[in-house]
Design an enzyme around this catalytic site. Structure first.
Site, PDB file in Angstrom:
ATOM      1  CD  GLU A  74     -60.903 -14.286 -20.881  1.00  0.00           C
ATOM      2  OE1 GLU A  74     -60.671 -15.015 -19.917  1.00  0.00           O
ATOM      3  OE2 GLU A  74     -61.741 -14.350 -21.692  1.00  0.00           O
ATOM      4  CG  ASP A  80     -66.413  -7.626 -16.771  1.00  0.00           C
ATOM      5  OD1 ASP A  80     -67.356  -7.978 -17.890  1.00  0.00           O
ATOM      6  OD2 ASP A  80     -66.116  -6.465 -16.581  1.00  0.00           O
ATOM      7  CD  GLU A 138     -67.874 -16.455 -29.083  1.00  0.00           C
ATOM      8  OE1 GLU A 138     -67.276 -15.860 -28.096  1.00  0.00           O
ATOM      9  OE2 GLU A 138     -67.178 -16.611 -30.133  1.00  0.00           O
ATOM     10  CD  GLU A 189     -72.371  -9.875 -32.592  1.00  0.00           C
ATOM     11  OE1 GLU A 189     -73.147  -8.794 -32.381  1.00  0.00           O
ATOM     12  OE2 GLU A 189     -71.766 -10.239 -31.740  1.00  0.00           O
ATOM     13  CG  ASP A 194     -76.022  -5.780 -23.454  1.00  0.00           C
ATOM     14  OD1 ASP A 194     -76.003  -5.764 -21.970  1.00  0.00           O
ATOM     15  OD2 ASP A 194     -76.273  -5.058 -24.108  1.00  0.00           O
ATOM     16  CB  THR A 248     -63.447 -12.416 -25.593  1.00  0.00           C
ATOM     17  OG1 THR A 248     -63.589 -11.686 -24.421  1.00  0.00           O
ATOM     18  CG2 THR A 248     -64.135 -13.929 -25.200  1.00  0.00           C
ATOM     19  CE  LYS A 300     -81.840   1.180 -16.900  1.00  0.00           C
ATOM     20  NZ  LYS A 300     -82.428   2.118 -17.532  1.00  0.00           N
TER      21      LYS A 300
END
Length: 212
Positions: free
Chosen positions: A194, A154, A44, A69, A118, A191, A122
């Site tokens: 989520e 989302d 992940e 991460e 993320d 998550t 822009k």
């Protein structure tokens, strides 16, 4: 998202090398040795606080998982989850995803998960999106032929741009949901984001894509 700095996070990560793999470049091509088996390896990218990857590892003991991460102040929460769960099929990496080729050989990873990345809304930041073509190229280099990416968000704008990026790259879209929680999809593991966003009434988007 504004991160709360945790100055003690680095030391804590270093104190648990059995969970947070140090010098992962030395494990390239040898992850089966880390886990002590030849089970498929799922990663992940952007594991956040680790709820998804931890619950996936619990649900699928016949698969090895790695949560990746970049931010120490975030992954330390994933470490806390892993310490509590003590799962033999889960490890964590505190590294930048742009360097995944340094840590995994071709076809060493069987599947890539991208959850609530993320959105970088822009236009000038499009290259930072984890579904941008340069990242797709990285995933392709560590996945086998017909390797899969599973993506959830989302953010409608990110989902639309991801659909376009993935299609333009020549990948095959094998599953697309514009409202995951009101679909017939089985086995969804949420998550932290989520759960938070869906409780607010936000629609959750999901796709599965395969390299040709």
């Amino acid at each position: 998202m504004r991160l709360r700095h945790k100055p003690w996070a680095e030391e804590r990560l270093n104190n648990f090398p059995q969970y947070v793999v140090q010098q992962p470049e030395s494990r390239k091509g040898k992850w089966h040795e880390v886990f002590g088996n030849n089970h498929p390896l799922y990663i992940e990218v952007g594991t956040g606080k680790g709820r998804f990857i931890t619950e996936m590892a619990k649900a699928h003991p016949d698969v090895n998982f790695i949560g990746i991460e970049l931010y120490k102040s975030v992954i330390v929460s994933a470490l806390d989850r892993l310490i509590e769960a003590d799962l033999p099929n889960l490890r964590l990496l505190n590294v930048d995803a742009v360097n995944l080729r340094d840590y995994f050989e071709k076809a060493e990873v069987s599947r890539v998960y991208l959850n609530f990345s993320d959105p970088w809304p822009k236009v000038r930041h499009a290259k930072r999106r984890l579904t941008y073509k340069t990242f797709l190229s990285i995933y392709e280099d560590i996945l086998p032929e017909k390797g899969e990416i599973h993506f959830k968000t989302d953010n409608q704008g990110l989902f639309e741009s991801s659909l376009m990026s993935i299609s333009e790259y020549g990948m095959l879209l094998s599953y697309v949901s514009l409202d995951l929680h009101n679909s017939d999809f089985k086995g969804n593991i949420m998550t932290e984001y989520e759960e938070k966003f869906s409780q607010k009434g936000n629609r959750i988007y999901r796709l599965e894509a395969q390299f040709r």
